[in-house]
Design an enzyme around this catalytic site. Structure first.
Site, short mmCIF file in Angstrom:
data_model
loop_
_atom_site.label_atom_id
_atom_site.label_comp_id
_atom_site.label_asym_id
_atom_site.label_seq_id
_atom_site.Cartn_x
_atom_site.Cartn_y
_atom_site.Cartn_z
N LYS A 1 4.08 -11.73 -6.00
CA LYS A 1 5.17 -11.98 -5.07
C LYS A 1 6.34 -12.63 -5.83
O LYS A 1 6.13 -13.52 -6.67
CB LYS A 1 4.72 -12.91 -3.94
CG LYS A 1 3.61 -12.32 -3.08
CD LYS A 1 4.10 -11.15 -2.26
CE LYS A 1 3.03 -10.66 -1.29
NZ LYS A 1 3.50 -9.57 -0.41
N HIS B 1 -0.05 0.23 2.43
CA HIS B 1 -0.04 -1.23 2.56
C HIS B 1 -1.30 -1.74 3.25
O HIS B 1 -1.69 -1.26 4.31
CB HIS B 1 1.19 -1.65 3.37
CG HIS B 1 1.19 -3.09 3.78
ND1 HIS B 1 0.92 -3.51 5.07
CD2 HIS B 1 1.41 -4.23 3.06
CE1 HIS B 1 0.98 -4.82 5.14
NE2 HIS B 1 1.28 -5.28 3.93
#
Length: 397
Positions: free
Chosen positions: A196, A327
């Site tokens: 991230k 996802h």
């Protein structure tokens, strides 16, 4: 003998012949469950740092267990993070009665029926996400009845899918722990690592990515995910800064609906752009794909309404030459990715593991399709313990 071509005639069928409509199976009962999966450590990405969202502490799941008159069963689920779970569950209860008495084989027709049942709220968002548990359960039932893993029923292109890890690289995780997680993942057979990014200070992102790239070496697949953090100017600067790390992709650098902006980044930089996880219908994904908005498309079957619309997205993505990286929900997406014509990626999340009695096999950087029929999963005792509410429709209600 020659066929008479000058006179109209009609063949006669046997008196006991039946049509498919007359002989088809029927949905007899549906059980809905609302389950809350708690996370021991609150999870933060870039949206938390900007104050848009609070740290993620639990995930709401809506499970649908569908049983047919002929004794076939299927299970599917949808989910919501932070908010929306009870709303999805409420709408799913409105939809369930529309399936009773229907032929479970008619997945496309039943998806359309459920979509129009709630169309006054729109044909994306919560409306489609509440359909997903039913649609996925019907595909699971269909594959189980055939005695095949879902991937094989769909026509698998491969028996395994290259797999990357996301859960070890969140922004709330200190860098030293991120590096430990990277080592654990690589030693466990993972094929790629995603971090991230989206810190207010880009230099922190660059440092973290640089340390992980140094640990992994130059050849190991590495991705980053900004979770819609940047505007176009900041995204351009970030993409330029990350070019030297030889990333597999940069994910969601812009707002999910900025198809034009993503397309500009995809054409401007060598590093691939990936996006699509937040889109909630085939129509939205079609806009993304037709706008040349990404190199990797990232649909999420529970978010777009199930497997039926996901297959439509796959078909358009294949036609337009897009790469695929679904996802979340690897338990579903392994089967779908295995049926995609272009080599895809699968996202590894261990969070859902406690919900099921069975687990997937990771080996040599790839996740392998199990030989169990359907999706190959059954709900665990832990899932039952986390269940907040259940409703039954049809027989046994």
């Amino acid at each position: 003998m020659a066929v008479e071509s000058n006179i109209v005639s009609y063949a006669q069928v046997a008196g006991d012949a039946r049509t498919a409509a007359e002989s088809g199976d029927r949905i007899e009962s549906i059980r809905l469950s609302l389950v809350f999966l708690p996370l021991a450590t609150p999870v933060s990405d870039a949206k938390v740092l900007t104050g848009r969202q609070k740290p993620l502490t639990e995930i709401a799941f809506i499970f649908a267990q569908v049983r047919s008159r002929d004794g076939h069963e299927g299970i599917g689920f949808g989910y919501s993070k932070r908010a929306g779970g009870p709303g999805m569950y409420a709408h799913a209860q409105e939809l369930a009665p529309h399936l009773l008495g229907e032929d479970p084989n008619d997945t496309s027709r039943l998806f359309t029926k459920l979509l129009w049942a709630g169309a006054s709220m729109g044909r994306s968002g919560l409306t489609t996400q509440a359909i997903a548990p039913f649609d996925i359960a019907l595909w699971d039932l269909k594959a189980k009845r055939a005695g095949l893993p879902l991937a094989k029923l769909l026509g698998a292109q491969r028996d395994s899918v290259q797999c990357y890890n996301t859960s070890g690289g969140y922004l709330h995780t200190p860098l030293d722990q991120v590096l430990k997680n990277v080592e654990i993942s690589r030693n466990s057979g993972i094929g790629g690592i995603k971090l991230k990014v989206g810190q207010p200070d880009l230099s922190i992102d660059i440092q973290r990515v640089g340390e992980v790239r140094k640990l992994l070496g130059n050849d190991f697949p590495l991705m980053v995910d900004a979770n819609q953090q940047w505007d176009r100017q900041k995204a351009t600067r970030a993409c330029r800064a990350f070019e030297g790390f030889d990333l597999t992709w940069i994910e969601e650098p812009l707002d999910a609906y900025d198809f034009e902006g993503h397309a500009q980044l995809a054409s401007r930089f060598d590093t691939a752009i990936a996006t699509g996880e937040m889109l909630t219908s085939f129509g939205e994904h079609a806009q993304l794909i037709m706008a040349e908005g990404s190199d990797f498309i990232q649909p999420d079957a529970p978010r777009v309404g199930g497997i039926t619309p996901f297959l439509q997205i796959m078909a358009l993505g294949e036609f337009k030459g897009r790469k695929l990286a679904p996802h979340f929900a690897m338990e579903i997406h392994l089967h779908l990715a295995a049926a995609y014509s272009h080599e895809p990626w699968l996202e590894h999340f261990e969070w859902l593991g406690p919900l099921f009695n069975e687990q997937l096999q990771l080996k040599e950087g790839r996740m392998w399709v199990p030989d169990r029929p359907g999706l190959g999963f059954s709900l665990s005792e832990q899932a039952l313990a986390w269940t907040a509410d259940t409703k039954t429709f049809g027989k046994g209600a």
